[in-house]
Design a protein around this motif. Sequence first.
Motif, PDB file in Angstrom:
ATOM      1  N   TYR A  54       0.887  -1.156   0.000  1.00 56.91           N
ATOM      2  CA  TYR A  54       0.000   0.000   0.000  1.00 56.91           C
ATOM      3  C   TYR A  54       0.925   1.205   0.000  1.00 56.91           C
ATOM      4  O   TYR A  54       1.666   1.431   0.965  1.00 56.91           O
ATOM      5  N   THR A  55       0.947   1.972  -1.083  1.00 60.76           N
ATOM      6  CA  THR A  55       2.005   2.937  -1.318  1.00 60.76           C
ATOM      7  C   THR A  55       1.579   4.377  -1.049  1.00 60.76           C
ATOM      8  O   THR A  55       0.432   4.759  -1.289  1.00 60.76           O
ATOM      9  N   VAL A  56       2.557   5.159  -0.564  1.00 61.01           N
ATOM     10  CA  VAL A  56       2.345   6.574  -0.245  1.00 61.01           C
ATOM     11  C   VAL A  56       3.536   7.366  -0.785  1.00 61.01           C
ATOM     12  O   VAL A  56       4.689   6.968  -0.589  1.00 61.01           O
ATOM     13  N   ILE A  68      -2.475  16.269  -1.313  1.00 64.20           N
ATOM     14  CA  ILE A  68      -3.672  15.496  -0.984  1.00 64.20           C
ATOM     15  C   ILE A  68      -4.043  15.797   0.459  1.00 64.20           C
ATOM     16  O   ILE A  68      -3.213  15.681   1.361  1.00 64.20           O
ATOM     17  N   SER A  69      -5.274  16.199   0.662  1.00 60.92           N
ATOM     18  CA  SER A  69      -5.677  16.625   2.006  1.00 60.92           C
ATOM     19  C   SER A  69      -6.057  15.459   2.917  1.00 60.92           C
ATOM     20  O   SER A  69      -5.898  15.533   4.135  1.00 60.92           O
ATOM     21  N   LYS A  70      -6.537  14.363   2.327  1.00 61.26           N
ATOM     22  CA  LYS A  70      -6.956  13.253   3.184  1.00 61.26           C
ATOM     23  C   LYS A  70      -5.758  12.491   3.722  1.00 61.26           C
ATOM     24  O   LYS A  70      -4.665  12.519   3.140  1.00 61.26           O
ATOM     25  N   SER A  71      -5.966  11.796   4.826  1.00 58.52           N
ATOM     26  CA  SER A  71      -4.893  11.037   5.454  1.00 58.52           C
ATOM     27  C   SER A  71      -4.799   9.637   4.845  1.00 58.52           C
ATOM     28  O   SER A  71      -5.809   8.955   4.679  1.00 58.52           O
ATOM     29  N   TYR A  72      -3.574   9.217   4.541  1.00 58.71           N
ATOM     30  CA  TYR A  72      -3.375   7.867   4.019  1.00 58.71           C
ATOM     31  C   TYR A  72      -3.550   6.822   5.104  1.00 58.71           C
ATOM     32  O   TYR A  72      -3.877   5.670   4.836  1.00 58.71           O
ATOM     33  N   ILE A  73      -3.315   7.206   6.356  1.00 60.66           N
ATOM     34  CA  ILE A  73      -3.203   6.221   7.423  1.00 60.66           C
ATOM     35  C   ILE A  73      -4.538   5.588   7.791  1.00 60.66           C
ATOM     36  O   ILE A  73      -4.584   4.490   8.350  1.00 60.66           O
ATOM     37  N   ASP A  74      -5.641   6.256   7.463  1.00 53.91           N
ATOM     38  CA  ASP A  74      -6.954   5.728   7.829  1.00 53.91           C
ATOM     39  C   ASP A  74      -7.561   4.838   6.753  1.00 53.91           C
ATOM     40  O   ASP A  74      -8.694   4.382   6.895  1.00 53.91           O
ATOM     41  N   SER A  75      -6.803   4.587   5.676  1.00 53.18           N
ATOM     42  CA  SER A  75      -7.326   3.783   4.568  1.00 53.18           C
ATOM     43  C   SER A  75      -6.456   2.579   4.252  1.00 53.18           C
ATOM     44  O   SER A  75      -6.492   2.046   3.145  1.00 53.18           O
ATOM     45  N   ILE A  76      -5.650   2.156   5.212  1.00 60.85           N
ATOM     46  CA  ILE A  76      -4.745   1.031   4.975  1.00 60.85           C
ATOM     47  C   ILE A  76      -5.542  -0.270   4.841  1.00 60.85           C
ATOM     48  O   ILE A  76      -6.307  -0.629   5.737  1.00 60.85           O
ATOM     49  N   ARG A 112      -1.981   3.690  14.637  1.00 59.27           N
ATOM     50  CA  ARG A 112      -3.153   3.538  13.774  1.00 59.27           C
ATOM     51  C   ARG A 112      -2.991   2.355  12.819  1.00 59.27           C
ATOM     52  O   ARG A 112      -3.933   1.587  12.598  1.00 59.27           O
ATOM     53  N   ALA A 113      -1.795   2.192  12.261  1.00 51.88           N
ATOM     54  CA  ALA A 113      -1.553   1.088  11.330  1.00 51.88           C
ATOM     55  C   ALA A 113      -1.749  -0.265  12.014  1.00 51.88           C
ATOM     56  O   ALA A 113      -2.376  -1.174  11.455  1.00 51.88           O
ATOM     57  N   LYS A 114      -1.238  -0.390  13.233  1.00 48.13           N
ATOM     58  CA  LYS A 114      -1.391  -1.653  13.961  1.00 48.13           C
ATOM     59  C   LYS A 114      -2.863  -1.925  14.256  1.00 48.13           C
ATOM     60  O   LYS A 114      -3.326  -3.071  14.131  1.00 48.13           O
ATOM     61  N   PRO A 150       7.254  15.774   8.984  1.00 52.73           N
ATOM     62  CA  PRO A 150       7.512  16.071   7.571  1.00 52.73           C
ATOM     63  C   PRO A 150       6.893  17.369   7.059  1.00 52.73           C
ATOM     64  O   PRO A 150       7.346  17.925   6.057  1.00 52.73           O
ATOM     65  N   LYS A 151       5.852  17.872   7.721  1.00 55.07           N
ATOM     66  CA  LYS A 151       5.042  18.958   7.157  1.00 55.07           C
ATOM     67  C   LYS A 151       5.830  20.206   6.752  1.00 55.07           C
ATOM     68  O   LYS A 151       5.513  20.832   5.740  1.00 55.07           O
ATOM     69  N   PRO A 152       6.874  20.627   7.476  1.00 55.18           N
ATOM     70  CA  PRO A 152       7.586  21.848   7.067  1.00 55.18           C
ATOM     71  C   PRO A 152       8.276  21.762   5.710  1.00 55.18           C
ATOM     72  O   PRO A 152       8.567  22.795   5.097  1.00 55.18           O
ATOM     73  N   VAL A 153       8.557  20.541   5.220  1.00 53.54           N
ATOM     74  CA  VAL A 153       9.329  20.415   3.972  1.00 53.54           C
ATOM     75  C   VAL A 153       8.685  19.503   2.937  1.00 53.54           C
ATOM     76  O   VAL A 153       9.118  19.486   1.781  1.00 53.54           O
ATOM     77  N   LEU A 154       7.678  18.727   3.312  1.00 52.52           N
ATOM     78  CA  LEU A 154       7.090  17.742   2.406  1.00 52.52           C
ATOM     79  C   LEU A 154       5.574  17.875   2.346  1.00 52.52           C
ATOM     80  O   LEU A 154       4.946  18.350   3.293  1.00 52.52           O
ATOM     81  N   LYS A 155       5.013  17.407   1.218  1.00 55.40           N
ATOM     82  CA  LYS A 155       3.567  17.307   1.103  1.00 55.40           C
ATOM     83  C   LYS A 155       3.204  15.954   0.497  1.00 55.40           C
ATOM     84  O   LYS A 155       3.960  15.379  -0.297  1.00 55.40           O
ATOM     85  N   LEU A 156       2.065  15.445   0.891  1.00 51.67           N
ATOM     86  CA  LEU A 156       1.556  14.176   0.370  1.00 51.67           C
ATOM     87  C   LEU A 156       0.946  14.423  -1.014  1.00 51.67           C
ATOM     88  O   LEU A 156       0.070  15.268  -1.168  1.00 51.67           O
ATOM     89  N   ILE A 157       1.430  13.687  -2.029  1.00 48.41           N
ATOM     90  CA  ILE A 157       0.887  13.880  -3.375  1.00 48.41           C
ATOM     91  C   ILE A 157       0.327  12.598  -3.994  1.00 48.41           C
ATOM     92  O   ILE A 157      -0.263  12.644  -5.070  1.00 48.41           O
ATOM     93  N   GLY A 158       0.512  11.446  -3.340  1.00 50.93           N
ATOM     94  CA  GLY A 158       0.028  10.217  -3.951  1.00 50.93           C
ATOM     95  C   GLY A 158      -0.266   9.128  -2.944  1.00 50.93           C
ATOM     96  O   GLY A 158       0.510   8.906  -2.018  1.00 50.93           O
ATOM     97  N   ILE A 159      -1.407   8.457  -3.126  1.00 50.36           N
ATOM     98  CA  ILE A 159      -1.775   7.290  -2.330  1.00 50.36           C
ATOM     99  C   ILE A 159      -2.115   6.163  -3.293  1.00 50.36           C
ATOM    100  O   ILE A 159      -2.899   6.355  -4.227  1.00 50.36           O
TER     101      ILE A 159
END
Length: 243
Positions: A54-56, A68-76, A112-114, A150-159
């Motif tokens: 499951y890739t991020v 991407i505004s939604k969280s990847y962690i709640d859709s594993i 959350r993942a566990k 990560p937020k100060p330097v990175l953004k989520l762009i793909g799930i």
Amino acid sequence: MNKDKAIRVTNFLKKFSPCDISDSLVKHGFPNGGFFPNLQVQSNFELPIVGEAYTVLYAPLDDPRPAISKSYIDSIPLNSVLIIATTQILQLPYAPYTRINNAMYGGLMSTRAKFQNCNGSIIFGRIRDIQEHNNLQYPVMSYGLGTTAPKPVLKLIGINVQLEIVLNSYPNKTTLETIDPGDLIIADENGMVRIPISKIDDSTLENILDYIPKRVKADQLVAEDINEGKEAAKSQKLRRSNL
């Protein structure tokens, strides 16, 4: 891969190590054996890690693609392996393998993942909150450690997108390997191996799986021969001759 087949295959692979899987992948035309180097085990857990990827994907803040505004962690997905990486521009083919000092993953994410029965998290970058992962006894691997989110330097762009990982397989030659959603991941203290489900057909997959226990048995016989004083090279040639 359908759910029933995925369960069958992952249960089968849990009996073997990434080294065993690599031997079979080399036999079937993958020279690097599906290996992704430089990842380190960061938490105490029962080995191995096995499951579908499951890739991020993270990118620098100036990347033109929208965040991407939604969280990847709640859709594993159940029994998957979470794989997190950055875009190529942030990767290095030599230590420390990432240009980012910020951690890309932390203890709350493992919590959350566990809870969602994820089989493990593998981060091509830094992680933080090392004690939390250990307290959870949840499997985590990464290139290294950090302290900053990560937020100060990175953004989520793909799930659930293809990840491109920069490798350094030969002197002065940078290579690239991909991980696609649904690829099979096997990892332990030896490292991580990927079976590229997206690049092979069902027949090839079955051949890869069928070879694994045969090769393991042959090597067990080689070990017995060596312990009886026989030469390793001759024994390897004999025991592997019919594989």
